[in-house]
Motif scaffolding. Structure first.
Motif, PDB file in Angstrom:
ATOM      1  N   ILE A 141      57.777  29.409  72.912  1.00  0.00           N
ATOM      2  CA  ILE A 141      57.396  30.011  74.195  1.00  0.00           C
ATOM      3  C   ILE A 141      56.423  29.156  75.003  1.00  0.00           C
ATOM      4  O   ILE A 141      56.030  29.555  76.103  1.00  0.00           O
ATOM      5  CB  ILE A 141      56.819  31.429  74.003  1.00  0.00           C
ATOM      6  CG1 ILE A 141      55.478  31.390  73.262  1.00  0.00           C
ATOM      7  CG2 ILE A 141      57.805  32.314  73.249  1.00  0.00           C
ATOM      8  CD1 ILE A 141      54.787  32.758  73.178  1.00  0.00           C
ATOM      9  N   ALA A 179      51.465  30.422  76.977  1.00  0.00           N
ATOM     10  CA  ALA A 179      51.731  31.791  76.520  1.00  0.00           C
ATOM     11  C   ALA A 179      51.261  31.973  75.084  1.00  0.00           C
ATOM     12  O   ALA A 179      50.687  33.013  74.731  1.00  0.00           O
ATOM     13  CB  ALA A 179      53.219  32.107  76.640  1.00  0.00           C
ATOM     14  N   GLU A 213      58.963  42.153  76.363  1.00  0.00           N
ATOM     15  CA  GLU A 213      58.219  40.949  76.733  1.00  0.00           C
ATOM     16  C   GLU A 213      58.590  39.793  75.810  1.00  0.00           C
ATOM     17  O   GLU A 213      58.745  38.646  76.265  1.00  0.00           O
ATOM     18  CB  GLU A 213      56.710  41.188  76.678  1.00  0.00           C
ATOM     19  CG  GLU A 213      55.917  39.957  77.112  1.00  0.00           C
ATOM     20  CD  GLU A 213      54.413  40.101  77.013  1.00  0.00           C
ATOM     21  OE1 GLU A 213      53.704  39.157  77.419  1.00  0.00           O
ATOM     22  OE2 GLU A 213      53.932  41.154  76.519  1.00  0.00           O
ATOM     23  N   LEU A 271      59.947  36.159  77.050  1.00  0.00           N
ATOM     24  CA  LEU A 271      59.260  34.921  76.696  1.00  0.00           C
ATOM     25  C   LEU A 271      60.149  33.969  75.897  1.00  0.00           C
ATOM     26  O   LEU A 271      59.877  32.769  75.828  1.00  0.00           O
ATOM     27  CB  LEU A 271      58.012  35.232  75.866  1.00  0.00           C
ATOM     28  CG  LEU A 271      56.834  35.876  76.593  1.00  0.00           C
ATOM     29  CD1 LEU A 271      55.779  36.330  75.589  1.00  0.00           C
ATOM     30  CD2 LEU A 271      56.233  34.914  77.610  1.00  0.00           C
TER      31      LEU A 271
END
Length: 270
Positions: free
Chosen positions: A162, A166, A181, A185
């Motif tokens: 990712i 992040a 999420e 990602l």
């Protein structure tokens, strides 16, 4: 498969479809938290199945509501008393088990049925492909108990999945990342309804099994090895060797013959 005959304290093994072995973490009363026994059994199973030509894909999942809650805090109280070498030995034991899973020659699919925290997230990251239930969530729980988020390969694997920014935000805060999420990602490949997760993982495994064993295994070797090097020329060299080796076996000629004869190929891995 010989590995299916053994009995384990923390794992359950079953061949759910030809060539597809489902390994279930089986400590639901502790949310499948890791122990020294689980580390040893994961390593034993990964090494055992890796030697079974009949095993074509391993699916890894958890029993009950969680995938894996990380290291069992009921055992964590003794960590400070182990001394530096004792702690290093325990850490290396855990790392060996995840390395054995990641290093399997066949694809590993994680069917993440619930929370994957700390070492549980690292175990999910060690798989080649991750499918998540909508009930899944991920967090770098190590940071919340005074430890580093660099644990059991998480710092290396998550960054490559990712990106560093992040990864830094997730690791420095220790916050939860829900399934949607995680999908955005790129941490997981897809999100399934809870009652469909294992079926979706088995469908994916079945699609992999339709391909030649050697082709899949050398593809995995190339993908993993080329994460470790920075040279395009070295990547090409590795790929060239893999393709040359595969033309010496029986599966590529069989695939070409099947195409010409409009029939499914029959792969043997020889």
């Amino acid at each position: 498969m010989e590995s299916l005959k053994a009995r384990y304290e923390t794992l359950v093994l079953a061949e759910q479809a030809p060539g597809v072995v489902v390994v279930t973490l089986n400590r639901p009363e502790r949310y499948n938290a890791m122990t020294e026994t689980m580390f040893a059994e994961l390593e034993q199973v990964a090494l055992g199945l890796d030697g079974e030509d009949a095993c074509r894909v391993m699916v890894l999942t958890g029993q009950g509501k969680a995938f894996c809650a990380g290291y069992d805090l009921a055992e964590a109280g003794k960590l400070a008393d182990l001394g530096p070498l004792g702690m290093l030995s325990l850490q290396e034991r855990g790392a060996r088990s995840l390395l054995a899973v990641r290093s399997m020659r066949v694809p590993v699919v994680a069917a993440i049925n619930g929370p994957a925290a700390g070492g549980g997230m690292s175990l999910a990251l060690a798989a080649d492909i991750r499918l998540a239930s909508s009930a899944a969530k991920f967090n770098a729980a190590f940071i919340r108990v005074g430890l580093s988020a660099g644990d059991l390969g998480a710092s290396w694997l998550l960054t490559r999945l990712i990106g560093p920014a992040a990864t830094s935000e997730i690791c420095f805060t220790g916050r939860n990342v829900d399934a949607d999420e995680a999908h955005r990602l790129g941490l997981v490949n897809a999100v399934s309804d809870p009652d469909q997760l294992l079926g979706d993982a088995l469908d994916l495994a079945a699609a992999i099994v339709t391909n030649s064993p050697g082709g899949v295994q050398l593809s995995k070797r190339a993908l993993q090895a080329n994460l470790e090097i920075s040279s395009y020329a070295a990547a090409l060299e590795l790929e060239n060797r893999g393709q040359a080796l595969l033309t010496r076996g029986s599966d590529m000629p069989e695939a070409l013959a099947a195409f010409k004869e409009s029939r499914p190929p029959v792969f043997t891995g020889r």
